[in-house]
Write a protein that holds these residues in place. Sequence first.
Motif, PDB file in Angstrom:
ATOM      1  N   ALA A 139      13.721  10.754  -9.212  1.00  0.00           N
ATOM      2  CA  ALA A 139      14.141  11.595  -8.092  1.00  0.00           C
ATOM      3  C   ALA A 139      14.426  10.686  -6.890  1.00  0.00           C
ATOM      4  O   ALA A 139      14.056   9.513  -6.889  1.00  0.00           O
ATOM      5  CB  ALA A 139      13.054  12.612  -7.753  1.00  0.00           C
ATOM      6  N   PRO A 140      15.113  11.211  -5.862  1.00  0.00           N
ATOM      7  CA  PRO A 140      15.410  10.393  -4.679  1.00  0.00           C
ATOM      8  C   PRO A 140      14.173  10.183  -3.812  1.00  0.00           C
ATOM      9  O   PRO A 140      14.020  10.773  -2.740  1.00  0.00           O
ATOM     10  CB  PRO A 140      16.495  11.201  -3.964  1.00  0.00           C
ATOM     11  N   VAL A 141      13.293   9.340  -4.301  1.00  0.00           N
ATOM     12  CA  VAL A 141      12.018   9.032  -3.633  1.00  0.00           C
ATOM     13  C   VAL A 141      11.900   7.514  -3.531  1.00  0.00           C
ATOM     14  O   VAL A 141      12.097   6.804  -4.523  1.00  0.00           O
ATOM     15  CB  VAL A 141      10.821   9.600  -4.425  1.00  0.00           C
ATOM     16  N   MET A 142      11.589   7.017  -2.352  1.00  0.00           N
ATOM     17  CA  MET A 142      11.416   5.573  -2.165  1.00  0.00           C
ATOM     18  C   MET A 142       9.951   5.221  -2.373  1.00  0.00           C
ATOM     19  O   MET A 142       9.156   5.119  -1.429  1.00  0.00           O
ATOM     20  CB  MET A 142      11.906   5.155  -0.789  1.00  0.00           C
ATOM     21  N   GLU A 143       9.595   5.045  -3.637  1.00  0.00           N
ATOM     22  CA  GLU A 143       8.194   4.856  -3.995  1.00  0.00           C
ATOM     23  C   GLU A 143       7.567   3.631  -3.346  1.00  0.00           C
ATOM     24  O   GLU A 143       6.408   3.660  -2.924  1.00  0.00           O
ATOM     25  CB  GLU A 143       8.033   4.767  -5.513  1.00  0.00           C
ATOM     26  N   LYS A 144       8.319   2.534  -3.271  1.00  0.00           N
ATOM     27  CA  LYS A 144       7.722   1.297  -2.759  1.00  0.00           C
ATOM     28  C   LYS A 144       7.434   1.358  -1.256  1.00  0.00           C
ATOM     29  O   LYS A 144       6.318   1.006  -0.833  1.00  0.00           O
ATOM     30  CB  LYS A 144       8.609   0.109  -3.140  1.00  0.00           C
ATOM     31  N   PRO A 145       8.370   1.805  -0.424  1.00  0.00           N
ATOM     32  CA  PRO A 145       8.009   1.979   0.986  1.00  0.00           C
ATOM     33  C   PRO A 145       6.879   2.993   1.193  1.00  0.00           C
ATOM     34  O   PRO A 145       6.019   2.803   2.067  1.00  0.00           O
ATOM     35  CB  PRO A 145       9.312   2.472   1.625  1.00  0.00           C
ATOM     36  N   LEU A 146       6.867   4.054   0.397  1.00  0.00           N
ATOM     37  CA  LEU A 146       5.783   5.033   0.516  1.00  0.00           C
ATOM     38  C   LEU A 146       4.443   4.415   0.097  1.00  0.00           C
ATOM     39  O   LEU A 146       3.408   4.675   0.714  1.00  0.00           O
ATOM     40  CB  LEU A 146       6.084   6.262  -0.333  1.00  0.00           C
ATOM     41  N   ALA A 147       4.478   3.597  -0.958  1.00  0.00           N
ATOM     42  CA  ALA A 147       3.239   2.945  -1.402  1.00  0.00           C
ATOM     43  C   ALA A 147       2.721   1.996  -0.336  1.00  0.00           C
ATOM     44  O   ALA A 147       1.506   1.887  -0.115  1.00  0.00           O
ATOM     45  CB  ALA A 147       3.481   2.201  -2.712  1.00  0.00           C
ATOM     46  N   MET A 148       3.626   1.306   0.354  1.00  0.00           N
ATOM     47  CA  MET A 148       3.200   0.428   1.442  1.00  0.00           C
ATOM     48  C   MET A 148       2.663   1.257   2.605  1.00  0.00           C
ATOM     49  O   MET A 148       1.644   0.906   3.216  1.00  0.00           O
ATOM     50  CB  MET A 148       4.364  -0.444   1.908  1.00  0.00           C
ATOM     51  N   ALA A 149       3.324   2.380   2.901  1.00  0.00           N
ATOM     52  CA  ALA A 149       2.852   3.247   3.982  1.00  0.00           C
ATOM     53  C   ALA A 149       1.475   3.821   3.682  1.00  0.00           C
ATOM     54  O   ALA A 149       0.683   4.085   4.601  1.00  0.00           O
ATOM     55  CB  ALA A 149       3.850   4.375   4.213  1.00  0.00           C
ATOM     56  N   ALA A 150       1.178   3.988   2.386  1.00  0.00           N
ATOM     57  CA  ALA A 150      -0.123   4.516   1.981  1.00  0.00           C
ATOM     58  C   ALA A 150      -1.205   3.438   1.920  1.00  0.00           C
ATOM     59  O   ALA A 150      -2.391   3.754   1.864  1.00  0.00           O
ATOM     60  CB  ALA A 150      -0.006   5.192   0.620  1.00  0.00           C
ATOM     61  N   GLY A 151      -0.789   2.182   1.890  1.00  0.00           N
ATOM     62  CA  GLY A 151      -1.765   1.103   1.830  1.00  0.00           C
ATOM     63  C   GLY A 151      -2.082   0.612   0.428  1.00  0.00           C
ATOM     64  O   GLY A 151      -3.051  -0.130   0.237  1.00  0.00           O
ATOM     65  N   LEU A 152      -1.262   0.992  -0.567  1.00  0.00           N
ATOM     66  CA  LEU A 152      -1.496   0.469  -1.920  1.00  0.00           C
ATOM     67  C   LEU A 152      -1.173  -1.020  -1.991  1.00  0.00           C
ATOM     68  O   LEU A 152      -1.621  -1.710  -2.906  1.00  0.00           O
ATOM     69  CB  LEU A 152      -0.632   1.212  -2.940  1.00  0.00           C
ATOM     70  N   GLY A 153      -0.395  -1.500  -1.062  1.00  0.00           N
ATOM     71  CA  GLY A 153       0.008  -2.899  -1.043  1.00  0.00           C
ATOM     72  C   GLY A 153       1.115  -3.075  -0.026  1.00  0.00           C
ATOM     73  O   GLY A 153       1.194  -2.338   0.952  1.00  0.00           O
ATOM     74  N   TRP A 154       1.983  -4.058  -0.272  1.00  0.00           N
ATOM     75  CA  TRP A 154       3.110  -4.287   0.628  1.00  0.00           C
ATOM     76  C   TRP A 154       4.337  -4.659  -0.216  1.00  0.00           C
ATOM     77  O   TRP A 154       4.207  -5.100  -1.360  1.00  0.00           O
ATOM     78  CB  TRP A 154       2.797  -5.385   1.631  1.00  0.00           C
ATOM     79  N   GLN A 155       5.508  -4.461   0.343  1.00  0.00           N
ATOM     80  CA  GLN A 155       6.723  -4.895  -0.341  1.00  0.00           C
ATOM     81  C   GLN A 155       6.900  -6.383  -0.102  1.00  0.00           C
ATOM     82  O   GLN A 155       7.095  -6.832   1.027  1.00  0.00           O
ATOM     83  CB  GLN A 155       7.941  -4.124   0.159  1.00  0.00           C
ATOM     84  N   GLY A 156       6.817  -7.143  -1.187  1.00  0.00           N
ATOM     85  CA  GLY A 156       6.922  -8.586  -1.074  1.00  0.00           C
ATOM     86  C   GLY A 156       8.346  -9.051  -0.857  1.00  0.00           C
ATOM     87  O   GLY A 156       9.284  -8.262  -0.753  1.00  0.00           O
ATOM     88  N   LYS A 157       8.513 -10.352  -0.813  1.00  0.00           N
ATOM     89  CA  LYS A 157       9.845 -10.915  -0.601  1.00  0.00           C
ATOM     90  C   LYS A 157      10.779 -10.626  -1.760  1.00  0.00           C
ATOM     91  O   LYS A 157      12.000 -10.719  -1.615  1.00  0.00           O
ATOM     92  CB  LYS A 157       9.729 -12.427  -0.344  1.00  0.00           C
ATOM     93  N   HIS A 158      10.214 -10.245  -2.923  1.00  0.00           N
ATOM     94  CA  HIS A 158      11.045  -9.839  -4.056  1.00  0.00           C
ATOM     95  C   HIS A 158      11.363  -8.348  -4.009  1.00  0.00           C
ATOM     96  O   HIS A 158      11.963  -7.823  -4.956  1.00  0.00           O
ATOM     97  CB  HIS A 158      10.381 -10.202  -5.375  1.00  0.00           C
TER      98      HIS A 158
END
Length: 381
Positions: A139-158
């Motif tokens: 679905a049109p969901v940006m999982e990685k930015p949302l995961a970073m916003a939630a604190g699961l981690g961060w979006q790395g340089k990759h």
Amino acid sequence: MASGKRNLEAAIATEATRLGFADCAIAPASLGPQTAARLQRWLADGCHGDMLWMEARADQRAEPQVLWSEVRSVIMLGMSYAPARDPFALADHPDRGRISVYSQGGDYHKTVKTALKALARWIVDQADDIQVKVFVDTAPVMEKPLAMAAGLGWQGKHTNLVSRTHGSWLFLGAIYTTLELEPSGAGQDRCGSCTACQDVCPTNAFPAPYRLDARRCISYLTIEHAGPIPAELRRGIGNHVYGCDDCLAVCPWNKFADSAHRNQAFLPRAELAAPSLADLLALDDAQFRSVFAGSPIKRSGRVRMVRNALIAAGNSGDPALTAPVAALLDDAEPVVRGAAVWALAQLDPARFAAESAASLAGEEDAGVLAEWQLARAPLRV
């Protein structure tokens, strides 16, 4: 915030663990204008390649409340698929195809979505008038930015998520809910000066840190891209036949990832851990469906897998693959025939010069003929 509410959030995390998730946290239901702006720049530069679905619903992708106006919180879940062995192990075995770690076991869409639905049902049972929607990668969901916003981690340089606990090996799922939950707090970038993921990429798919050009990415080329793989990128493909883990696997944070946390559904199947290129080249449609039943690979189809195996064969330098490659000059699919032309020219230029003209005498596909002319030029035939 009331203690009952805090208890509900803690209980959600506990239930998520019981259902097989390795991590759970809460994101606000808005990603903000900067995320939308980055997405629009990426799309405007054409970095999404053939993935037209990325732009078709970009507004919903960039902002959860555009996709669903009633969402108030996003519960982000991570399910571990941490590998037990080195993803680079097959790099020195050119007769074998490298399949991305995430695709060597069961289809993550099914496993993650089943657990998400179970957690969503549990949440709905906790109070009256709660609404939820679950999403896993389709679905049109940006999982990685949302995961970073939630604190699961961060979006790395990759551009992928990095977790201090699980490294780069998390499948992400999202539950949008009308519940007003307290956000867990955003993750903090901990890449520092490290450039390992940038440096390792065989096709130079990172024009800058935190920016990926999918058109040069091996995962995109071998999975999403339907046509011929651009000639200038074929050597970089190496023996990757489905996806690529190089930028993930080299991340130093993976030293904290423990395969003991991996969901057992993602244990690698023996036939997918190190498939021989000869076997992949011999696949017909029925055999492909049989071998990859229950795997996310099945979605891409036989044509792309055989095309990828031909590129890997051309890179292998293995004369034993010459005959199975030559047999595909007469394949029913133009993309396969074109890749076979290139692979045969790499493996055995003399045989290519002797056999390709006869094999392609009645060829009408412009793409295949272009491959033939490209391969003939260095041979001066």
